[in-house]
Design an enzyme around this catalytic site. Sequence first.
Site, short mmCIF file in Angstrom:
data_model
loop_
_atom_site.label_atom_id
_atom_site.label_comp_id
_atom_site.label_asym_id
_atom_site.label_seq_id
_atom_site.Cartn_x
_atom_site.Cartn_y
_atom_site.Cartn_z
N ASP A 11 0.69 -1.04 -0.08
CA ASP A 11 -0.10 0.14 -0.02
C ASP A 11 0.90 1.28 0.06
OD1 ASP A 11 -1.78 2.05 0.67
OD2 ASP A 11 -3.10 0.68 1.60
N LEU A 15 0.39 3.01 6.42
CA LEU A 15 -0.80 2.84 7.36
C LEU A 15 -1.62 3.95 7.49
CD1 LEU A 15 -1.90 1.36 10.01
CD2 LEU A 15 0.04 2.24 11.03
N HIS A 16 -2.73 3.79 6.99
CA HIS A 16 -3.90 4.98 7.18
C HIS A 16 -5.26 4.22 7.37
CE1 HIS A 16 -5.45 2.83 3.28
NE2 HIS A 16 -4.13 2.65 2.98
N GLY A 17 -6.23 5.19 7.49
CA GLY A 17 -7.38 4.85 7.90
C GLY A 17 -8.08 3.54 7.62
#
Length: 167
Positions: A11, A15-17
Amino acid sequence: MTMDIRLARVDSRLLHGQVATFWTRAVTPNRIMVVSDSVAKDPLRKTLITQVAPPGVKANVVTVNKMIRAYFDSRFDSFNTLLLTETVADMLKLAEGGIDFSKIGINIGSIAYNDGMTMLTDAISMNGDIAKQIRTLANDFHLDVYAQKIPAEKKENLLTLLDKKGF
């Protein structure tokens, strides 16, 4: 024994929502390992990533080589890991280093668009180099490489998507 990797995801946003909420709920890790040589050397990005981990889950940012060593180190056997890389190239280096993804495959969540790339899905851009890396993971390492933004979505086989777009 080795570390329990519950999700291996490429990704470009790391690290995201979506990862912090949907994926951690789905795979229940006690550790998020962000694997990136460039992020590991960037104190600001490293701090931001470790601060967005959901409650009860610790996030670490490590280099590719450090992740390979940790995977084989019995001190980390208690880690139930959600593993994130920014690029397919880094995920391929982990597989080449001996990390076993055969039970879980490789989730491709997003690959950011750059000039000269083709959109494969609404979140995944592709070029010939990345397509070759995906085919290596699928064919040489016999891994299920699939597109899936969130757990509720159906998995899409990446090789099928590559074939459709002529890669």
